[in-house]
Motif scaffolding. Structure first.
Motif: not given
Length: 164
Positions: A25-28, A30-36, A43-51, A59-64
């Motif tokens: 989901l994080i890549h979709f 950022r890369e597809n929808l340009n939502v940065t 990329e292991t769900s530990h940091c939460g920067a992608c929440t 949810v941590k979007s690097c795990t979905i």
């Protein structure tokens, strides 16, 4: 691998694109929808920067996988701004209380704080620390993040009281 049609309600508006089902989901976003706003951190769900907020949960979007988010309601930090584009309450409180330094973790922190304050509208400092524990910051020492979340809770509660 074949692509699937993905449709989301993103920050209050319908969006759609094609993506491989295994795309994160994080890549979709950022890369597809340009939502940065959401950042790619560990990329292991530990940091939460992608929440992000998905269907009423942090949810941590690097795990979905994007296939798991098809049809979902997703809110990113961009969706927490006021309708006129000015900073929302949480964004403003993070700025006012210096709840950020480098800013890398900030979008995930604010998005998690948004959901946390819906789960716990009158938190104690200890509850804020526990509720935000899944999001890491390497710069601030968390004290100002806690202050920002507490101040946002006060402001949100004051606004609710003014309306009633």
């Amino acid at each position: 691998m074949s692509k699937m049609h993905v449709k989301l309600n993103l920050n209050g508006r319908e969006v759609e694109d094609l993506a491989e089902p295994r795309t994160l989901l994080i890549h979709f976003l950022r890369e597809n929808l340009n939502v940065t706003g959401p950042h790619i951190g560990c990329e292991t769900s530990h940091c939460g920067a992608c929440t992000v907020d998905m269907n009423g949960k942090s949810v941590k979007s690097c795990t979905i996988f994007v296939a798991q988010s098809n049809g979902a309601d997703v809110t990113t930090v961009e969706g927490l701004a006021n309708p006129d584009g000015s900073p929302g309450v949480l964004q403003e409180m993070f700025r006012e209380h210096h709840g950020l330094q480098c800013g890398f973790c900030t979008p995930g922190m604010i998005t998690r704080a948004h959901r946390f304050l819906q789960e716990c509208p009158n938190p104690t400092e200890e509850e804020v620390r526990f509720g935000m524990a899944g999001n890491l910051c390497r710069c601030t020492g968390y004290q100002n993040i806690v202050k920002a979340v507490m101040a946002a809770a006060d402001q949100i509660n004051s606004q609710k009281e003014a309306v009633t």
